[in-house]
Design an enzyme around this catalytic site. Structure first.
Site, PDB file in Angstrom:
ATOM      1  N   THR A   8      76.745  45.281  29.400  1.00 20.59           N
ATOM      2  CA  THR A   8      77.384  44.574  30.509  1.00 20.59           C
ATOM      3  C   THR A   8      76.432  44.530  31.702  1.00 20.59           C
ATOM      4  OG1 THR A   8      78.444  46.509  31.535  1.00 20.59           O
ATOM      5  CG2 THR A   8      79.629  45.438  29.728  1.00 20.59           C
ATOM      6  N   GLY A   9      76.524  43.459  32.480  1.00 21.29           N
ATOM      7  CA  GLY A   9      75.620  43.308  33.620  1.00 21.29           C
ATOM      8  C   GLY A   9      74.187  43.154  33.178  1.00 21.29           C
ATOM      9  N   TYR A 193      82.055  53.662  46.267  1.00 20.77           N
ATOM     10  CA  TYR A 193      81.025  53.685  45.226  1.00 20.77           C
ATOM     11  C   TYR A 193      80.879  55.074  44.640  1.00 20.77           C
ATOM     12  CZ  TYR A 193      76.520  53.113  42.897  1.00 20.77           C
ATOM     13  OH  TYR A 193      75.506  53.096  41.955  1.00 20.77           O
TER      14      TYR A 193
END
Length: 354
Positions: A8-9, A193
């Site tokens: 992913t990404g 985050y």
């Protein structure tokens, strides 16, 4: 038979560097790029095939900040593949990061300068927002979207033939102090985050506890301090020009300054070569680079415990039920909700205060 690897990404940054390095390790892979932007994904695919023409590289559109997108992508993957050997859960965001200039300059002249640059602790402020699914964006993108993807792909991961691997991109900035079991989405805090990365570490431990017997293993990685489009967007270009000599100098005193996506992918590639049964589920694997640019992998014991990890896992299961009901009620979109099956029976918690 080709190994099947989902990333992913994968269209830029560490994800793209990882794909390049995996194909350099084993060019006969089937590499599937899970990306939000299909234009960038097509460009990444073309670049990978140009350097590795014998590889098989495909694309699936997946936005891990959208449950509908995740479920749709999983349905497509289940139609294409019978198994997945590796899933690199790499996509993630740090929302609208802004530099605390005062903290930066006070830190530059303190004993904590190396720690400050290694972890970004105290340097950045972030402004989270709520997604269309009603979830905090950082939590959904970095944790929950990937969790739903794993749940949907269980038939391809828990097949009993040979081990499958989950490898998460975490961070040195994953701190217990920034995570609250009573606020797993970090709606009230100032460090979404860090909270999301600590949640990733917890989920990693819980997945190993629940799924190792079915041949599914999970690991977490920190790529180090990497300069990507995200980090370059935090400061004006002239400030980076001033800071880069300092950062390069710090590499001789701390191994966390990997700086390039290629170097940051070191631990991710290292785990590709390891037997999962030999790995410690409570260990984080860190990409490291010497002052002269040599890459290696080091380890760090994670500040997590299995009881907290199991509680968090149970909370995610409950949130999953709520989100699926909400999606089903939301209106006519052609998403088929299959009955979920857990690979092993989930342990019941004695305590009910979670």
């Amino acid at each position: 038979m080709r190994k099947v690897v989902l990333v992913t990404g994968a269209s830029s940054g560490i994800g793209l560097a990882l794909c390049k390095r995996l194909l350099a390790e084993e060019s006969e892979l089937h590499l599937c790029l899970a990306c939000r932007n299909m234009g960038k994904a097509e460009g990444a695919r073309a670049a990978l095939l140009a350097s590795h023409p014998t590889a098989e590289v495909t694309i699936v559109q997946a936005d891990v900040s959208s449950m509908r997108s995740v479920i749709r992508a999983a349905q497509e993957l289940k139609q294409r593949f019978q198994r997945l050997d590796y899933v690199y859960l790499n996509a993630g965001i740090m929302p609208n990061p802004q530099l605390n200039i005062r903290a930066l300059f006070s830190g530059l002249f303190s004993r904590k300068v190396i720690h400050m640059f290694s972890t970004a602790e105290g340097l950045l402020t972030q402004h989270d927002r709520v997604t269309a699914d009603g979830l905090q964006e950082v939590f959904e993108t970095n944790v929950f979207g990937h969790f739903i993807l794993i749940r949907e792909l269980e038939p391809l991961l828990c097949h009993g033939d040979s081990p499958s691997r989950l490898i998460w991109t975490s961070s040195r900035n994953a701190r217990r102090s920034n995570f609250s079991p009573e606020d797993i989405q970090h709606r009230k805090g100032q460090e979404p985050y860090s909270s999301s990365k600590y949640a990733t570490d917890l989920l990693n431990v819980a997945l190993n506890r629940n799924f190792n017997q079915q041949g599914l293993y999970s690991s977490v990685v920190c790529p180090g301090t990497v300069l990507t489009n995200l980090t370059y967007g935090i400061l004006p270009p002239f400030v980076w020009t001033l800071l880069l000599p300092v950062i390069w100098l710090l590499r001789f005193f701390a191994n966390a300054f990997t700086l390039t996506p290629y170097n940051g992918a070191e631990a991710l590639v290292w785990l590709f070569r390891q037997k999962p049964e030999s790995l410690d589920p409570l260990t984080k694997y860190l990409s490291a680079t010497t002052g002269f640019g040599n890459n290696y992998v080091t380890v760090q014991k994670m500040d997590v415990d299995e009881d907290t990890a199991e509680k968090f896992y149970q909370n995610l299961l409950e949130l999953e039920k709520h989100v699926r009901v909400t999606l089903q009620k939301a209106g006519p979109q052609k998403i088929v909700f299959r009955p979920l099956q857990v690979c092993v029976r989930v342990r019941l918690l004695i305590r009910k205060d979670c």
